[in-house]
Design a protein around this motif. Structure first.
Motif, mmCIF file in Angstrom:
data_model
loop_
_atom_site.group_PDB
_atom_site.id
_atom_site.type_symbol
_atom_site.label_atom_id
_atom_site.label_comp_id
_atom_site.label_asym_id
_atom_site.label_seq_id
_atom_site.Cartn_x
_atom_site.Cartn_y
_atom_site.Cartn_z
ATOM 1 N N THR A 85 -7.455 -6.134 -3.902
ATOM 2 C CA THR A 85 -8.203 -4.885 -3.329
ATOM 3 C C THR A 85 -7.204 -3.907 -2.463
ATOM 4 O OG1 THR A 85 -8.617 -6.235 -1.124
ATOM 5 C CG2 THR A 85 -10.210 -6.238 -2.860
ATOM 6 N N THR A 86 -7.820 -2.626 -2.221
ATOM 7 C CA THR A 86 -6.893 -1.801 -1.382
ATOM 8 C C THR A 86 -6.863 -2.223 -0.162
ATOM 9 O OG1 THR A 86 -8.932 -0.436 -1.215
ATOM 10 C CG2 THR A 86 -7.187 0.010 -3.188
ATOM 11 N N THR A 87 -7.913 -2.898 0.334
ATOM 12 C CA THR A 87 -7.854 -3.432 1.716
ATOM 13 C C THR A 87 -7.069 -4.378 2.091
ATOM 14 O OG1 THR A 87 -10.531 -2.827 1.814
ATOM 15 C CG2 THR A 87 -9.274 -4.550 3.395
ATOM 16 N N ASN A 147 -2.983 0.597 7.989
ATOM 17 C CA ASN A 147 -4.277 1.008 7.901
ATOM 18 C C ASN A 147 -5.014 1.293 9.340
ATOM 19 O OD1 ASN A 147 -4.233 -1.911 7.994
ATOM 20 N ND2 ASN A 147 -5.866 -1.805 6.849
ATOM 21 N N ASN A 196 -4.199 -5.034 0.552
ATOM 22 C CA ASN A 196 -2.735 -4.042 0.429
ATOM 23 C C ASN A 196 -2.348 -3.459 1.665
ATOM 24 O OD1 ASN A 196 -2.411 -5.281 -2.127
ATOM 25 N ND2 ASN A 196 -2.868 -3.218 -3.031
ATOM 26 N N ALA A 197 -3.511 -2.845 1.956
ATOM 27 C CA ALA A 197 -3.445 -2.082 3.257
ATOM 28 C C ALA A 197 -3.015 -2.956 4.782
ATOM 29 C CB ALA A 197 -4.359 -0.990 3.544
ATOM 30 N N THR A 210 0.645 -4.156 4.873
ATOM 31 C CA THR A 210 1.599 -3.086 5.032
ATOM 32 C C THR A 210 1.765 -2.604 6.365
ATOM 33 O OG1 THR A 210 0.979 -2.383 2.586
ATOM 34 C CG2 THR A 210 2.205 -0.958 4.104
ATOM 35 N N ALA A 227 0.632 -1.133 -0.046
ATOM 36 C CA ALA A 227 -0.029 0.018 0.069
ATOM 37 C C ALA A 227 0.622 1.287 -0.065
ATOM 38 C CB ALA A 227 -0.859 0.018 1.161
ATOM 39 N N ASP A 228 2.101 1.173 0.262
ATOM 40 C CA ASP A 228 3.069 2.183 0.564
ATOM 41 C C ASP A 228 4.396 2.046 0.264
ATOM 42 O OD1 ASP A 228 4.598 4.274 1.177
ATOM 43 O OD2 ASP A 228 3.310 4.856 2.916
ATOM 44 N N ARG A 268 -0.929 -10.809 6.363
ATOM 45 C CA ARG A 268 -1.784 -9.667 6.482
ATOM 46 C C ARG A 268 -2.596 -9.810 7.947
ATOM 47 N NH1 ARG A 268 -6.830 -10.687 3.498
ATOM 48 N NH2 ARG A 268 -7.318 -8.440 4.147
#
Length: 457
Positions: free
Chosen positions: A394-396, A421, A398-399, A402, A362-363, A380
């Motif tokens: 999904t962005t979820t 997140n 990835n977050a 991270t 995500a970053d 995760r």
């Protein structure tokens, strides 16, 4: 079985002798090399060949060549155990090792594996060296320069007429031919794994009492056979230990003595001393040191900073990391049945503890943890629990996968991992299972320790 000689205290000496021209003095050493072979509890990692690791501080190690062998025997049993590195009087190296492939203890070899090396980056002149003519083995060799004879004493374990293992010695000037072995030290019971260090003109030999798996220290003013006598009480970590190996700090009057478990479990122990003549040793906490992955029977030698840099350039550091718990430093982050947890090293599959630390999904300024043996899967959090899972695009996800590296909450020289997140939460273990929980500067000491890790190899 066993390993290596070391520097005399504070005087630029090795084995109590002035170093010859071209050889690094103690003051110029800037690192250490370790030789070893590999095994793991189920023997999945068994590789009976020469492995190398390097260290800047003598305690935390970087395996070279992705922890693969750098040289492999092709004669005798075509396997080795107990590798030993000696920096010779001319500044080059010789590597000795037991001729034994695996755990066939009935195999009787009168020979040792030998390589020459100018720099530990290349290994030449591979050969077998005969050290005795007895109907028995030659285990765990170590060599030390004896100025009185102008030759190297090669000390190893063998069974002689006593009916038990004793420490034998053969003399050599070139590691191509050696005198017929003779008894060097016989305490009257099974004894293996002799290791030498010279301090203040006195020679010290530590060895394994093979009847109770403890270590003992002996000393002598010479290297004459029969001249060493015990001066310490039994040394042990509370369970079986072998392969003592002493190396001096390059920066202080401190010595470390490494030891190995006798089983394939491959757990190293490390003791520290500031007074070898007094025979006082303190067992270090696992937090202080990290052995190379799956390493067995360490053989250490000081090297220069330039030699260490050249070794890293030649072989490279691992492409993976292991992550050690701060308050349970015998445990490492791993996945098991897709659950993130910490377990006591060593274990199999050993690859479960290997992680590729990649730019955060995500970053890119943060990190994500990709499994080495399941490279399509990442650690995760899900409902605050850590699991191994494949990205779903999904962005979820990835977050959730991270984390930001921060100074360790319990020790700023270690690392903590802040959720990307849920930034009030940090990666921590609870009952050995990984999760993310809220932590602040006022959190308990235990909570902070649970969230502190060391990223190494």
């Amino acid at each position: 079985m066993k390993r290596r000689s070391v520097l005399a205290a504070g005087a630029g000496l090795s084995a109590g002798l002035l170093l010859p021209a071209g050889r690094a003095s103690a003051a110029t050493y800037g690192g250490y090399a370790m030789a070893y072979f590999t095994e793991s509890p189920t023997m999945a990692a068994a590789r009976y060949a020469l492995h190398l690791a390097v260290s800047a501080d003598g305690l935390n190690w970087t395996p070279l060549n992705q922890n693969n062998p750098v040289a492999t025997p092709t004669l005798g049993s075509k396997g080795l155990r107990d590798p030993f590195i000696l920096r010779k009087q001319d500044g080059t190296f010789v590597v000795l090792a037991t001729d034994l492939n695996g755990t066939d203890w009935a195999y009787q070899s009168q020979y040792l594996h030998v390589w020459d090396s100018a720099d530990l980056r290349t290994f030449t002149g591979y050969r077998l060296l005969k050290v005795h003519s007895l109907a028995t083995h030659a285990w765990a060799p170590e060599a030390v320069w004896d100025s009185a004879r102008g030759q190297y004493a090669v000390v190893y374990s063998a069974v002689n007429s006593s009916g038990h293992n004793v420490l034998m010695v053969s003399w050599t000037a070139d590691f191509r031919t050696a005198t017929e072995g003779t008894v060097f030290y016989d305490p009257g019971y099974d004894a293996i794994d002799g290791s030498f260090v010279t301090v203040g003109g006195v020679n010290y030999m530590y060895y394994k009492n093979n009847t109770n798996s403890t270590l003992l220290g002996t000393r002598s003013s010479s290297f004459n056979p029969g001249s060493f006598s015990v001066y310490t009480s039994a040394i042990g970590p509370g369970r079986g230990v072998e392969a003592p190996n002493i190396v001096k700090s390059n920066t202080a009057d401190v010595w470390w003595m490494w030891g190995d478990t006798w089983s394939p479990n491959g757990r190293f122990f490390c003791w520290q001393s500031t007074n070898i003549p007094g025979g006082a040793w303190t067992l270090l906490n696992d937090r202080a040191y990290t052995q190379p992955l799956n390493s067995k029977h360490p053989g250490l030698t000081p090297i220069t900073s330039a030699e260490m840099t050249a070794l890293l350039s030649r072989y490279g550091a691992p492409a993976w990391n292991r992550i050690k718990s701060y308050n349970f430093p015998d445990r490492y982050i791993r996945h098991a049945d897709n659950v993130g947890r910490i377990d006591a090293y060593p274990f199999d599959p050993y690859q479960d503890q290997l992680w590729t630390v990649v730019p955060g999904l995500a970053d890119s300024t943060a990190v994500s943890f990709r499994s080495v043996n399941y490279p399509s899967m990442y650690l995760r959090h899900a409902n605050y629990s850590m699991v191994l899972s494949a990205p779903d695009g999904t962005t979820t996800f990835n977050a959730d996968a991270t984390f930001r590296r921060t100074p360790g909450l319990a020790d700023s020289t270690w690392t903590s991992f802040q959720s990307y997140n849920f930034p009030d939460r940090y990666l921590r273990h609870s009952n050995y299972v990984l999760r993310i929980d809220p932590l602040t500067s006022s959190s308990s000491t235990t909570d902070k320790q649970d969230a502190t890790f060391r990223v190494g190899y």
